[in-house]
Enzyme design. Sequence first.
Site, PDB file in Angstrom:
ATOM      1  N   HIS A 160       0.824  -1.214   0.000  1.00  0.00           N
ATOM      2  CA  HIS A 160       0.000   0.000   0.000  1.00  0.00           C
ATOM      3  C   HIS A 160       0.855   1.260   0.000  1.00  0.00           C
ATOM      4  O   HIS A 160       0.370   2.341   0.326  1.00  0.00           O
ATOM      5  CB  HIS A 160      -0.911   0.011   1.224  1.00  0.00           C
ATOM      6  CG  HIS A 160      -1.773  -1.201   1.355  1.00  0.00           C
ATOM      7  ND1 HIS A 160      -2.637  -1.599   0.361  1.00  0.00           N
ATOM      8  CD2 HIS A 160      -1.877  -2.124   2.346  1.00  0.00           C
ATOM      9  CE1 HIS A 160      -3.260  -2.701   0.745  1.00  0.00           C
ATOM     10  NE2 HIS A 160      -2.813  -3.047   1.944  1.00  0.00           N
ATOM     11  N   LYS A 205      -6.613  -0.322  10.423  1.00  0.00           N
ATOM     12  CA  LYS A 205      -7.653  -0.402   9.391  1.00  0.00           C
ATOM     13  C   LYS A 205      -8.555  -1.601   9.699  1.00  0.00           C
ATOM     14  O   LYS A 205      -8.093  -2.647  10.169  1.00  0.00           O
ATOM     15  CB  LYS A 205      -7.022  -0.547   8.003  1.00  0.00           C
ATOM     16  CG  LYS A 205      -6.181   0.637   7.607  1.00  0.00           C
ATOM     17  CD  LYS A 205      -5.742   0.567   6.155  1.00  0.00           C
ATOM     18  CE  LYS A 205      -4.911  -0.667   5.846  1.00  0.00           C
ATOM     19  NZ  LYS A 205      -3.681  -0.751   6.673  1.00  0.00           N
ATOM     20  N   HIS A 255      -6.988  -4.515  -1.404  1.00  0.00           N
ATOM     21  CA  HIS A 255      -6.257  -5.766  -1.579  1.00  0.00           C
ATOM     22  C   HIS A 255      -6.705  -6.490  -2.842  1.00  0.00           C
ATOM     23  O   HIS A 255      -6.390  -7.654  -3.036  1.00  0.00           O
ATOM     24  CB  HIS A 255      -6.468  -6.682  -0.368  1.00  0.00           C
ATOM     25  CG  HIS A 255      -6.115  -6.042   0.932  1.00  0.00           C
ATOM     26  ND1 HIS A 255      -7.060  -5.491   1.766  1.00  0.00           N
ATOM     27  CD2 HIS A 255      -4.921  -5.833   1.512  1.00  0.00           C
ATOM     28  CE1 HIS A 255      -6.455  -4.985   2.833  1.00  0.00           C
ATOM     29  NE2 HIS A 255      -5.157  -5.163   2.700  1.00  0.00           N
ATOM     30  N   ASP A 285       0.662   8.962 -31.935  1.00  0.00           N
ATOM     31  CA  ASP A 285      -0.297  10.063 -31.878  1.00  0.00           C
ATOM     32  C   ASP A 285      -0.130  11.064 -33.013  1.00  0.00           C
ATOM     33  O   ASP A 285      -0.710  12.141 -32.972  1.00  0.00           O
ATOM     34  CB  ASP A 285      -0.174  10.798 -30.542  1.00  0.00           C
ATOM     35  CG  ASP A 285       1.138  11.571 -30.408  1.00  0.00           C
ATOM     36  OD1 ASP A 285       2.066  11.313 -31.204  1.00  0.00           O
ATOM     37  OD2 ASP A 285       1.241  12.416 -29.501  1.00  0.00           O
ATOM     38  N   SER A 311       6.152  18.399 -31.218  1.00  0.00           N
ATOM     39  CA  SER A 311       7.194  18.923 -32.094  1.00  0.00           C
ATOM     40  C   SER A 311       6.630  19.298 -33.454  1.00  0.00           C
ATOM     41  O   SER A 311       7.124  20.227 -34.107  1.00  0.00           O
ATOM     42  CB  SER A 311       8.320  17.897 -32.247  1.00  0.00           C
ATOM     43  OG  SER A 311       7.824  16.662 -32.722  1.00  0.00           O
ATOM     44  N   GLY A 356      15.293  22.615 -35.555  1.00  0.00           N
ATOM     45  CA  GLY A 356      14.939  21.207 -35.364  1.00  0.00           C
ATOM     46  C   GLY A 356      16.118  20.259 -35.454  1.00  0.00           C
ATOM     47  O   GLY A 356      16.088  19.162 -34.898  1.00  0.00           O
ATOM     48  N   THR A 377      12.455  12.312 -41.826  1.00  0.00           N
ATOM     49  CA  THR A 377      11.523  13.218 -41.152  1.00  0.00           C
ATOM     50  C   THR A 377      10.656  13.897 -42.200  1.00  0.00           C
ATOM     51  O   THR A 377      10.802  13.661 -43.407  1.00  0.00           O
ATOM     52  CB  THR A 377      12.274  14.301 -40.358  1.00  0.00           C
ATOM     53  OG1 THR A 377      12.911  15.196 -41.270  1.00  0.00           O
ATOM     54  CG2 THR A 377      13.305  13.682 -39.421  1.00  0.00           C
ATOM     55  N   MET A 378       9.793  14.812 -41.750  1.00  0.00           N
ATOM     56  CA  MET A 378       8.950  15.553 -42.680  1.00  0.00           C
ATOM     57  C   MET A 378       9.774  16.396 -43.641  1.00  0.00           C
ATOM     58  O   MET A 378       9.294  16.755 -44.723  1.00  0.00           O
ATOM     59  CB  MET A 378       7.967  16.443 -41.912  1.00  0.00           C
ATOM     60  CG  MET A 378       8.620  17.546 -41.087  1.00  0.00           C
ATOM     61  SD  MET A 378       7.418  18.764 -40.471  1.00  0.00           S
ATOM     62  CE  MET A 378       6.486  17.804 -39.318  1.00  0.00           C
ATOM     63  N   ASP A 381       7.866   7.392 -42.937  1.00  0.00           N
ATOM     64  CA  ASP A 381       7.773   8.305 -41.808  1.00  0.00           C
ATOM     65  C   ASP A 381       6.421   9.022 -41.834  1.00  0.00           C
ATOM     66  O   ASP A 381       6.029   9.586 -42.872  1.00  0.00           O
ATOM     67  CB  ASP A 381       8.904   9.335 -41.876  1.00  0.00           C
ATOM     68  CG  ASP A 381       8.777  10.373 -40.779  1.00  0.00           C
ATOM     69  OD1 ASP A 381       9.006  10.019 -39.617  1.00  0.00           O
ATOM     70  OD2 ASP A 381       8.427  11.525 -41.096  1.00  0.00           O
TER      71      ASP A 381
END
Length: 575
Positions: free
Chosen positions: A60, A110, A222, A403, A446, A486, A494-495, A556
């Site tokens: 705990h 308790k 528990h 994402d 970013s 960057g 990358t882009m 990418d």
Amino acid sequence: MEVPKKLVNSVAGCADDALAGLVACNPGLRLLRGHRVVLRADMAAVRGRVALLSGGGSGHEPAHAGYVGMGMLTGVVAGAVFTSPAVGSILAAIRAVTQAGAAGTLLIVKNYTGDRLNFGLALERARAEGADVRMVVVGDDSAFAAPKKAGRRGLCGTVLIHKVAGALAEAGASLNEIVEKVSAAAKAMGTLGLSLSPCSVPGSKPTFELGTDEMELGLGIHGEAGVRRMKVLPADEAVETMLAHMTDPSNASRLPLSPGASVVLVVNNLGGLSCLELGIVAGAAVRCLESRGVRIARALVGSFMTALEMAGVSLTLLLADEELVGLIDAKTTAMAWPNLAAAPATSQRQEVPAPEGPETAQHETGVGPGAARAQLVLERVCSTLLDMEDELNELDRAAGDGDCGHTHARAARAIQEWAHARPPPAAPTPLLSALADLLLEKMGGSSGALYGLFLTAAARALRDGSHLPAWADAVDAGIEAMQRYGGASPGDRTMLDSLCAAAQALQPLRSPGAELLPVLADAVQSAEVAAEATRRMEAGAGRASYIGSAQLLQPDPGAVAVAGVLRAVLEGLRS
């Protein structure tokens, strides 16, 4: 069902190892030789004051040893994981504080059968030796609608009892006075847990199973099953459900909560909930209580009494008058007690106004055919990014956090909302500047910063005119800014790979008689080819550079997104 992995040295020794690590890092704590007992290092300070002992099974954390210190507990006795401590160790702890000159000892326990039995037996043996010992049993669980013979379980509210008792003891209160006041506080308190996952004792399988779309209401610390299993709810609805259950008049273990009441709120992480989710739940709890007319005198948010790695949360409410709030505010050196602000919690805190600057000044509103064309192009870009959301997320999972699609979709929705609110500027410089501001504020990550850099630099390059050569200059300026801050270059996966390929194809715009659409079509095709080529590149920048190249078997996502945006711009200009 497999036994989950645990980072321990041995199953048998994990409780001892955890206490040894805690004491090693905290000079204010000491282990009692031969026992799983942690005491204050300054035991001389206990002379003439009531000593407070608590404890229970391990698992705990930070309870119970995290609450040992001036102003809270004198010591704790730990059992194995989810197992009551040994009577001999409890008795040894009582003897230690008695020999240190304590003016009586209070055991804070308790309400679990094993804890009551073992602490109770130790109490009787200590009394037989002449020690002045009392015991308070805390049962704050508000889960059960019907009375249980065993009573309400002791949950996170026990930590508040530690704090109240500790402040009283530090102020020199007698054993009888402390027992009276903490007993009253324990009766004015309720706790309810909610979990998204079970937990598992080291070396064992999970304590119960939950479907991927299920949550459990009213479970114990528990891993005991709760009183209701239901579909996963949004945080606001989950909190409303918890508070409704805790205060339901038909609930035998309810906490009476009337408008105008003042409470101490504890939002407790049961072990595996992210801090992000914990903050969301805390905000929901504050709003929900305020809507009921309840004043939140103090709010504690964090991990106070966990159930190993259970991904869940419990809410504790203590009805508190000014005296109780003062005891909660009293100073303590216990390492796990938060640096709590002596002020109420509220969702109505006044916001600090954002400073107005040249970059955030109101941009001009567009009129005429130029503005209409800009709106059409933006709408095409936004719809394209929304359509690509799942594809970009899937590409990003191999090397990132999955994402990329969400990030670009967030930008698209922000642009749509902005463009629908008022016509976008017709002139390129204010249009690109406004988009840069919007993405920097709304897109995040970013990607938002990189797009913001590109658009800001491109807008500056178009201040002296928007003839075709200036557009080529603008793209080059945007790329240069991205590279400067960057750190990526063409070939780094990358882009920029798509952007640089497009920029090279836009060079004919500098030639006399150049036509925009054919040149832009070549640039789009070059960007798409370059995006596909990133499939065969080893990442040299960004999060993907930490992943072995053998695992990067797809293009990418940033490069694919740029190619998609350029294709949408072309289609918007053609329509």
